[in-house]
Design an enzyme around this catalytic site. Structure first.
Site, PDB file in Angstrom:
ATOM      1  N   GLY A   1      -6.531   3.345  -8.289  1.00 30.68           N
ATOM      2  CA  GLY A   1      -5.565   3.128  -9.426  1.00 30.68           C
ATOM      3  C   GLY A   1      -4.635   2.011  -9.208  1.00 30.68           C
TER       4      GLY A   1
ATOM      5  CD  GLU B   1      -6.577  12.272  -2.409  1.00 31.66           C
ATOM      6  OE1 GLU B   1      -7.061  12.114  -1.009  1.00 31.66           O
ATOM      7  OE2 GLU B   1      -5.970  11.337  -2.770  1.00 31.66           O
TER       8      GLU B   1
ATOM      9  CB  THR C   1     -13.539   4.873  -3.638  1.00 33.98           C
ATOM     10  OG1 THR C   1     -12.594   6.148  -3.219  1.00 33.98           O
ATOM     11  CG2 THR C   1     -14.795   5.240  -4.297  1.00 33.98           C
TER      12      THR C   1
END
Lengths: 678, 662
Positions: free
Chosen positions: A193, A437, A154
């Site tokens: 993350g 997701e 992303t």
């Protein structure tokens, strides 16, 4: 002064004794809680294993979440790293492995509160997308934690639509390297993350350029931090993206690449390779990647969406059996709030949904396993159906569970808003699952695309996958129910859902067909599609809702476990189905499948069920078998000593321990009107 | 420099945004005055502060106290005294956040002004106005909220010393939640069961000192503290208070209505109707707050959707603005219409309250019960809708909505408790239902009812001539707001009637009134919702006629139609089952909703600009007026506490040792 039981006397210790209001609820259970727990786990043996794993984790002080609600972002992050490191040690000690049966229970026990979750995604992407040599090189390093990985897809300006990513990787033939760049601010990697502070390496998705030609998105392994001192590598700008609604323990990060060079071998090249001279070679089928997405979405349903709803139901229902408010009968003590019809109408449908989705998870898992066996035999036929179902159910379940958790939160009155209730954290965490997701609306449109295709195929007599054959077999008609008891018949309500789903798909399909005509007469195809999307989303939901009801009814039918399980599951199934009709009356009334008179019967049966299930509400949440530590809630503990616990926990707040300078600096001068001198 | 997308959006608007702003503010003069006051704050360096998102809770509390104290001084300096002007001023200082002194100025001060004798006023009001003392209002207990009679705190009169002895006899009786109680206040108005001459006289209010003036230490017999972290409200020290044989002089009971004489004789109050007024007032504020909070979330989401590009609609063309997707419009535009609807409803209640409270002083309370019932339901209806709407806006911003930099999480956590405080929403709906059932019963027994429930009068007429109902079905014109008001009216009438009949049926089966009420309560809540929905559509529609500018009226008419039609499409069952609309009409409604989305699209940004929120009010990187989202997200993130050092200490403490061992 009267002192009824619900008033907790001062000095009463945090007792081993269970609040009598909760104890009473348990005594009248109509079924065996232990048997239901075992059945939900898939057998008593698994229950035993789960409890052993949970106990091993929870009895270890490093994993304690006791002060979690009082910690700052920095403290949460550090604790998560400490836990992740300790978990490796623990697993080694206990003889647990990542692919062993214990693993999912470990995750349940730590409640996701550990770092390095993306490290696993890093490893999986290398296994899926890397060549044998790449796997042999990187996986041992990663599993030994000689490096810590992340997964950078992303970007600040681009999410769901992968082709839109702007990061570039230009192949330099002279040095045999790729040069990675972030050409503008919106191209910065954003959100991954573990990337803000922890990761040393990451898989970066970038547009590949060779000799000035763009070959689309490809994955590259990029080192971002020194393995010696953890400082950023040259050309790398990375950091934490700042506070979020939850996930304080995770260092979601940003990453900017400035002419960062990686060797040619760092492009993951199982499916395509750049040869030394710059020749681009494609090989194999990428279809398998779809399969990975499917597996991630299915595991998300069972790992991230359903447990929070089950926990929220446990907290809210136990609390509602302890909390008393107003009087139902004059002269009596105040009533348990669980006895109010409006409270039942908030909570019990959520409870039924938690069960419904637990069974849908089983259904998807089975479908997935079957698909996996086929794919190993190089048969990809089941993939479109699996992809459509996993997308649709990811969206439906996360959305439903999210709103369910919020309903539970708001059903706990003021105390629900205290972090100590545990509910705000459950909520702020589960809401993220509606986005990651695959954003839910986008996913539902994928399901809808599949449904329309199947509908078109079915209407021309072609064969379609099993989950959608009903689209062809649909027959118009009216609901045959004659009285309110008929609406407790699974065949009656399943048929109603099927009818609604068919109608929804059919309507959208015919609109789409009409728009096909428009297209031929000049309207652009994408415009036509865009103009149908609201309807398409509704069709996808109707389809998934129907399958959920049907699957619940079939599951109940097949129950062999004794101990009153089938009876209570049947009630829950009825409630889930009728709640869906009651909350969407228009869908069923439109075109007259269900008449107005029948709708009143639905309402009557639905309200009757609330009162019936009310009696087993506490045992039904007990059966989820969450420990007090995993609930981490002052309102939801097994013993129901709500108020004592709330009071004790509040004392631990830093605001009560640290001295705030606010009084001396601001309040005192204000009270003495000396503020102007400040 | 303004983002090019937003510039284009603004240039394409069909109306002048300021004209609509004037309508929302209640006139061009008021807009001007509001902007003057906002400028006082915006241009004052004393009010500059660090982004609160990066501070700990204790630091946020400290900042909030600093601002509270500063605001007191500045308001005095500028001579701002009008409540609405004070509100504008504070809102600009505080953004989305509450202030710990909030209850001092609202409940504490207001209660002392309205429920004290002249002697008490003389003693306390100068202290309150001069902030010589800081107070709060302690009603809710750990075990007891909405049901006031269940409160357990006791105040026992001791004639020997002429004192009240206050006690928290159980854990459940500890005062819990009052804002400003934990750390800030040195006084509290405490609600307690009064005991005198061995008898319980019910709930009364007492002024209780809780902290030592000068040192701010809790007084002996007082246990007070903060209740810990919450979902938002980090700035606020919501507190607990436990009293052990704490004595206060007899004069500290608020004695305007009930009194305890020195010998312990209890003198009953004359009427307690008046306390209704305060509740109506506070709940009407929540309706306004629903409108504003939803407006802010819409502003952020719509501006961001105009700036954000995603996927492709047309092959080969650049990624479109996400605002061009029908699904995105379907999420956001009905909420935009709702925000406008709630603005007008909030203004209506405020005006009505102002008018009626004039009458109250002259002794005419006849309209109060209806207003009380109506505000209860509207408080619940608007706060529920806004609550869900804010979340919808956040989700519509995708992943970035989840970041604190979007500002929507703050709007949400600050707003969402209003579903519970000042009357839990379900309880509020049932209060409205009680009034509706009462009105229905009056109509059934041949009496006529007036006001917003007057449609119930028609029910008796319909029973005589049932064919009229059918005749009306086909006359609903889906492009005419006035006709849609009629449809909503018919739906409300039908649901009120159904609930009332079900209640009667339960009463016929069972003995207890309470039991029958409980068994009908789901129906009753639905009836209340339908009534509130009708009132909102009606008020929005009525507003259209007042607007003189044709371009503004046109765009508001589109919004009003969208609000009404979207409401029908979400509740089609009610309209179908009652035979108000046909299947074919429902299909038309659904179609028309989608057409309206496309029509409103061109004015979407201008419509949120008209709310005229300054960037400071929004506290959002995504919703910035200039639309420069991405570069400012990066700037914002750099300030994160995790970024303070380049290598986090966890590396040395945990990661390095682990790698060494493996």
């Amino acid at each position: 002064f009267r002192n009824p039981v619900h008033m907790v006397t001062m000095g009463q210790t945090r007792s081993e004794s269970v609040n009598p209001d909760l104890a009473n609820e348990r005594q009248t259970a109509s079924f065996s809680v232990e048997k239901l727990t075992a059945w939900l786990d898939g057998g008593a043996e698994r229950t035993r294993l789960r409890r052993a794993v949970v106990d091993a984790i929870e009895s270890d002080p490093v994993f304690s979440r006791e002060n979690q609600y009082f910690q700052s972002q920095n403290e949460r992050y550090e604790a998560a790293v400490r836990k992740a490191v300790h978990l490796q040690k623990k697993m080694h000690e206990m003889g647990w492995s990542e692919d062993g049966p214990e693993f999912k229970y470990i995750y349940r026990a730590v409640a996701g509160d550990v770092a390095f979750l993306l490290h696993r995604i890093f490893m999986r992407s290398i296994s899926m997308l890397g060549s044998d040599e790449q796997v042999a090189k990187w996986i041992p390093l990663a599993s030994q934690y000689q490096l810590i990985g992340s997964y950078a897809q992303t970007e600040l300006g681009h999410g769901t639509y992968l082709q839109g990513l702007e990061t570039t990787a230009v192949f330099d033939v002279t040095t045999q390297e790729f040069i990675l760049n972030t050409p503008k601010i919106s191209a910065m990697k954003w959100w991954p993350g573990d990337m803000g502070r922890s990761a040393t390496h990451t898989v970066v998705f970038a547009q590949l350029y060779i000799h000035g030609k763009c070959y689309g998105i490809h994955p590259f392994i990029v080192q971002i931090r020194s393995l010696q001192d953890h400082s950023l590598c040259p050309g790398i700008i990375a950091g934490d993206i700042g506070p979020k609604m939850n996930f304080e323990h995770i260092d979601n990060g940003y990453l900017m690449l400035q002419s960062v060079r990686v060797p040619r071998e760092n492009m993951l090249n199982k499916f395509c390779e750049v040869q030394p001279d710059g020749t681009y070679v494609r090989r194999g089928s990428q279809k398998i990647n779809y399969f990975t997405m499917t597996s991630v979405r299915i595991s998300l349903i069972s790992g991230e969406a359903i447990p929070p709803l089950m926990k929220a139901c446990t907290i809210a229902i136990r609390y509602s059996a302890v909390r008393r408010q107003s009087k139902l009968k004059p002269g009596e003590q105040e009533a348990k709030i669980l006895d109010y019809q409006t409270q039942q109408e908030k909570l019990l449908p959520q409870l039924a949904a938690a069960y419904a989705f637990h069974f849908i998870d089983d259904y998807l898992q089975e479908l997935f396993d079957r698909g996996y066996r086929e794919i190993q035999r190089k048969n990809f036929d089941t993939l479109p159906e699996l992809h459509a179902l996993s997308s649709g159910f990811k969206a439906l379940v996360t959305q439903y569970c999210t709103s369910g958790v919020e309903i539970c939160l708001r059903a706990c009155g003021g105390h629900g808003y205290s972090l100590l209730s545990g509910l705000p954290s459950l909520y702020t965490k589960i809401i993220a699952s509606c986005i990651y997701e695959g954003e839910n609306t986008v996913l539902l449109l994928q399901t809808a695309r599949f449904l329309i295709k199947c509908f078109m195929a079915a209407s021309t007599g072609q064969s379609v996958p099993p989950s959608v054959t009903y689209l062809a077999a649909a027959k118009p008609g009216k609901c045959p129910a004659k009285n309110k008891l008929d609406f407790l018949r699974p065949d009656i309500y399943t048929e109603a859902y099927q009818h609604a789903a068919v109608r929804s798909v059919w309507r959208t399909g015919s609109t789409a067909a009409k728009l096909q005509d428009l297209i031929q007469s000049g309207v652009k195809k994408h415009d036509a599609w865009n103009r149908c999307t609201v309807q398409l989303v509704q069709a996808a939901k109707a389809h998934c809702h129907y399958i959920t009801v049907k699957n619940f009814a079939e599951t109940v039918e097949k129950i062999e476990t004794k101990g009153g399980i089938q009876r209570i599951m049947k009630h829950l199934c009825d409630l889930f189905a009728l709640h869906g009709i009651f909350s969407n009356t228009g869908v069923f009334l439109h075109d007259g499948y269900i008449s107005g008179e029948q709708m009143d019967m639905v309402t009557a049966s639905y309200l009757d069920l609330l009162a019936i299930i009310r009696k087993d509400a506490v045992p039904l949440v007990d059966a989820f078998d969450f420990t007090d530590k995993s609930l981490n809630s002052a309102l939801g503990s097994y013993d129901g000593q709500v108020y004592q616990r709330l009071y004790e926990w509040a004392q631990k707040s830093p605001t009560n321990k640290q001295i705030s300078p606010a009084y001396g600096k601001y309040l005192k001068p204000l009270l003495h009107n000396r503020l102007s001198k400040l | 420099m303004m983002n090019a997308d937003l510039r284009r959006e603004r240039a394409a608007a069909t109306f002048q945004t300021e004209l609509l702003t004037h309508i929302l503010d209640g006139g061009a003069d008021r807009t001007r005055r509001r902007k003057e006051i906002e400028a006082l704050v915006l241009n004052d360096p004393d009010f500059q502060h660090e982004d609160l998102n990066f501070l700990s809770r204790s630091q946020r509390y400290e900042q909030a106290i600093r601002k509270s104290a500063l605001m007191v001084m500045k308001l005095r300096e500028y001579g701002i005294a009008d409540p609405e002007e004070i509100y504008w001023f504070k809102r600009t200082c505080l953004g989305s956040f509450p202030e710990p002194l909030g209850l001092h100025f609202s409940m504490f001060q207001k209660t002392l002004e309205t429920q004290t004798t002249d002697a008490q006023k003389e003693k306390w009001l100068p202290l309150v106005h001069g902030v010589k003392i800081i107070g709060t209002y302690a009603q809710t207990e750990m075990g007891h909220g909405t049901h006031l009679r269940g409160l357990e705190t006791t105040a026992t009169y001791d004639p020997a010393t002429q004192e009240f002895i206050l006690n928290s006899p159980t854990v459940t009786s500890i005062k819990w939640w009052p804002g400003g109680l934990g750390k800030t206040s040195n006084h509290a108005i405490v609600l307690a069961q009064l005991y005198t001459q061995g008898q319980c006289k019910g709930l009364h209010a007492f002024i209780v000192p809780i902290r030592q003036l000068g040192t701010h230490e809790p007084l002996p017999g007082i246990t007070v503290g903060d209740i810990g972290p919450k979902f938002g409200y980090d700035e606020m020290d919501n507190g607990y208070l436990k009293m052990d044989n704490f004595r206060i002089p007899r004069e500290n009971m608020l004695m305007k209505y009930a009194q305890v004489e020195p010998d312990g004789t209890y003198v009953k109050p004359l009427s307690d109707k008046l306390t209704y007024g305060t509740m109506v007032f506070i709940r009407s504020l929540i309706v306004g707050d629903s409108a504003r909070s939803l407006s802010r979330a819409c502003t952020i989401a719509i501006r961001y959707s105009a700036v954000r590009h995603q996927s492709e609609l047309k092959p080969g063309e650049p990624e479109p603005q996400i605002l061009d997707y029908q699904t995105q419009q379907y999420k956001l535009f009905p909420l935009l219409a709702t925000a406008y609807a709630f603005h007008f409803v909030g203004a209506y209640i405020k005006d009505t309250y102002r008018r009626i409270s004039g009458d109250i002083n002259e002794g005419d309370l006849s309209e109060l019960p209806e207003l009380h019932a109506l505000t209860a339901g509207l408080k619940a209806f608007t706060s529920w809708t806004a609550n869900a709407g804010i979340e919808e806006c956040r989700m519509a911003c995708g992943g970035h909505g989840y970041s604190r930099c979007s500002g929507i999480p703050d709007i949400y956590v600050t707003f969402t408790p209003s579903c519970t405080y000042e009357g839990e929403n379900t309880v509020m709906m049932l209060q409205t239902a009680r009034f509706l059932v009462k009105s229905y019963t009056q109509v059934s027994s041949g009496q006529r009812v007036t006001g917003m429930v007057s449609y119930l009068n028609d029910l008796s007429r319909q029973r005589i001539q049932p064919q009229h109902v059918a005749a009306r079905t086909v006359t609903v014109r889906i492009n005419d707001p006035v006709s849609l008001v009629e449809a909503y009216k018919a739906r409300a009438a039908r649901l009120v009637e159904a609930a009332a009949k079900n209640l009667q049926a339960e009463l016929n089966h069972r003995k207890s009134k309470e039991d029958a009420w409980n068994r009908t309560s789901v129906d009753l809540v639905r009836a209340s919702e339908a009534h509130c929905h009708y009132v909102i559509v009606k008020l929005f529609t009525a507003k259209l006629a007042e607007i003189s500018n044709a371009a503004v009226r046109a765009v508001l008419t589109e919004l009003c139609l969208l609000y009404a039609l979207y409401g029908i499409s979400k509740n089609t069952g009610d309209f179908l089952q009652a035979g108000i609309l046909t299947d074919a009409q429902i299909t038309q409604v659904n179609q028309r909703v989608k057409e309206l989305l496309a029509i409103i699209r061109r004015n979407a940004v201008a419509l949120v600009d008209s709310f005229d929120f300054h960037d400071v009010h929004l506290g959002s990187v995504l919703g910035r007026y200039d639309g420069n989202v991405y570069e400012n997200m990066f700037e914002w993130a750099k300030k994160s506490p995790l970024n303070k050092t380049e290598v986090h200490e966890s590396f040395h403490k945990h990661l390095k040792p682990m790698q060494a061992k493996l």
